[in-house]
Motif scaffolding. Sequence first.
Motif, PDB file in Angstrom:
ATOM      1  N   PHE A   1      14.670 -43.235 -64.328  1.00 44.91           N
ATOM      2  CA  PHE A   1      15.081 -44.329 -65.187  1.00 44.91           C
ATOM      3  C   PHE A   1      14.306 -44.419 -66.499  1.00 44.91           C
ATOM      4  O   PHE A   1      14.673 -45.198 -67.371  1.00 44.91           O
TER       5      PHE A   1
ATOM      6  N   ILE B   1      20.548 -48.027 -53.087  1.00 44.33           N
ATOM      7  CA  ILE B   1      19.732 -47.722 -54.258  1.00 44.33           C
ATOM      8  C   ILE B   1      18.367 -48.348 -54.029  1.00 44.33           C
ATOM      9  O   ILE B   1      18.236 -49.572 -53.929  1.00 44.33           O
TER      10      ILE B   1
ATOM     11  N   ALA C   1      15.411 -49.367 -55.627  1.00 40.54           N
ATOM     12  CA  ALA C   1      15.124 -49.639 -57.031  1.00 40.54           C
ATOM     13  C   ALA C   1      13.650 -49.865 -57.309  1.00 40.54           C
ATOM     14  O   ALA C   1      13.213 -49.740 -58.456  1.00 40.54           O
TER      15      ALA C   1
ATOM     16  N   CYS D   1      11.874 -51.166 -60.708  1.00 39.37           N
ATOM     17  CA  CYS D   1      12.902 -51.104 -61.753  1.00 39.37           C
ATOM     18  C   CYS D   1      13.639 -52.431 -61.801  1.00 39.37           C
ATOM     19  O   CYS D   1      14.108 -52.853 -62.862  1.00 39.37           O
TER      20      CYS D   1
ATOM     21  N   TYR E   1      17.685 -59.125 -61.623  1.00 37.08           N
ATOM     22  CA  TYR E   1      18.938 -58.373 -61.627  1.00 37.08           C
ATOM     23  C   TYR E   1      20.067 -59.156 -62.282  1.00 37.08           C
ATOM     24  O   TYR E   1      20.956 -58.588 -62.896  1.00 37.08           O
TER      25      TYR E   1
ATOM     26  N   THR F   1      17.662 -50.089 -67.852  1.00 36.31           N
ATOM     27  CA  THR F   1      17.607 -49.646 -66.464  1.00 36.31           C
ATOM     28  C   THR F   1      18.403 -50.576 -65.560  1.00 36.31           C
ATOM     29  O   THR F   1      19.166 -50.120 -64.699  1.00 36.31           O
TER      30      THR F   1
ATOM     31  N   ARG G   1      21.976 -49.937 -66.028  1.00 38.83           N
ATOM     32  CA  ARG G   1      22.375 -48.673 -65.395  1.00 38.83           C
ATOM     33  C   ARG G   1      22.488 -48.820 -63.887  1.00 38.83           C
ATOM     34  O   ARG G   1      23.421 -48.290 -63.275  1.00 38.83           O
ATOM     35  N   ILE G   2      21.577 -49.581 -63.278  1.00 38.19           N
ATOM     36  CA  ILE G   2      21.648 -49.783 -61.830  1.00 38.19           C
ATOM     37  C   ILE G   2      22.893 -50.573 -61.458  1.00 38.19           C
ATOM     38  O   ILE G   2      23.531 -50.306 -60.433  1.00 38.19           O
TER      39      ILE G   2
ATOM     40  N   GLU H   1      25.509 -49.154 -58.884  1.00 36.54           N
ATOM     41  CA  GLU H   1      25.908 -49.956 -57.731  1.00 36.54           C
ATOM     42  C   GLU H   1      27.424 -49.936 -57.556  1.00 36.54           C
ATOM     43  O   GLU H   1      27.943 -49.773 -56.441  1.00 36.54           O
TER      44      GLU H   1
ATOM     45  N   VAL I   1      21.590 -52.574 -53.377  1.00 32.25           N
ATOM     46  CA  VAL I   1      20.364 -52.394 -54.150  1.00 32.25           C
ATOM     47  C   VAL I   1      19.213 -53.086 -53.434  1.00 32.25           C
ATOM     48  O   VAL I   1      19.292 -54.280 -53.107  1.00 32.25           O
TER      49      VAL I   1
END
Length: 291
Positions: A203, A225, A227, A230, A237, A256, A259-260, A264, A271
Motif C-alpha cells: 500500500f 483483507i 489491513a 492501514c 474506514y 490506501t 483502495r481497500i 473489498e 476487512v
Amino acid sequence: YGDHRDLHSFPTRLSSDLANRKMYVISGGMIMCDLSNMVCMPVMGNAKQHEVTSIWAYSPVTCMLIENDEGLILFDTGCHPEAMTSRWNEENRLRTPVTIGEKEGVLAALKMLGYQCCDVRYVVLSHLHEDHAGCLEFFSQAQVFVSDRELTQTMRSYALGGDMGGYIKNDITQWLRQGVNWNLVSDEAEEEDLAEGVKILNFGSGHTFGMMGLLVTLKESGNYILASDCVNTGRNYGPPIQFPGLAYDTIGYKKTVERIHRLEKKYNAKVLFGHDIDQYRTLKFVPEYYS
C-alpha cells in the motif's frame, strides 16, 4: 541488510491445486492508549471547555497464522513478551502499555497448535512498529517480507539515533544480531501472489513509511483483507474516512483506505482492521480457526 527481491521472484508454487487450509487469529494482548492515536481529535474543546481530557482506549493486538500447503504464513508478530520490562523504553511503556496473557501472543499460539517458530516459512510484516514486529527475532529461519521503504527508513532512523516513536531500538538491534532473512517488496509491486490463496497487498506510505496487507482466500468463508494499521478501526474506514492521530502520510493513508474499499468490493472480502476493539470482540481466536 538483506536481499532485495520483487514479488515476481517468489518461490514457484508446488502445484495449481494448493490452497489455505486454516487461518488462525492470534490475540497478541491488549494495549491501552490515547484514542487520538487511532482516531484524530476524538474530542474537541470549545469556548467553555478549553482543556479536554483524552480518552484512554482499548487497542487490541492481533496476528494471523495461515496453514497453507506451501508452509505456515505468519502475518505480523505482535509485541515482544518482555515489552513492559526490559524491551521497551519508559516512554513507550507509558504511552502504549500492553498486557499479554499467558495464552496470548504468537509464541503461545504456536505452542498451543503444536508448532515451533522454525515451522513458519513466511513472515509478512504490515510495518515495523513495536506491536507488529516485536517478535520477529524468533523467526530467523523464515523468509521475512516487508516494504523496502519501511525497512530503509526505519534503519535510517536507527542509525541517526534520537526518538523513534513506535520503532523499538532493542527490537532492531536483535534483528541485526539474528540476521533476519529480509525480502524487500519494492514500491512498484502493488499486488502479487505469495502462495496459493495468499496475495501480498503493498500500500505504500500512510500510517508509516511503507504499509502492507494480505488478501487471504479460504475455501468456506471466502476472502479476507488483513489491513493491519492501514485501517486502524472501523471509524477510520468510514465513510467518511477519519485519519488516525499517528500518520506519517495522511494523503497516502486516504489513498490506501480508498483502495481497500475497492478491493473489498472486487473480492467480496471482509476487512480485518488493525486495532478495532468492537471487531476484535467478534473474532474467533486460537485454537479456533477460519477455513
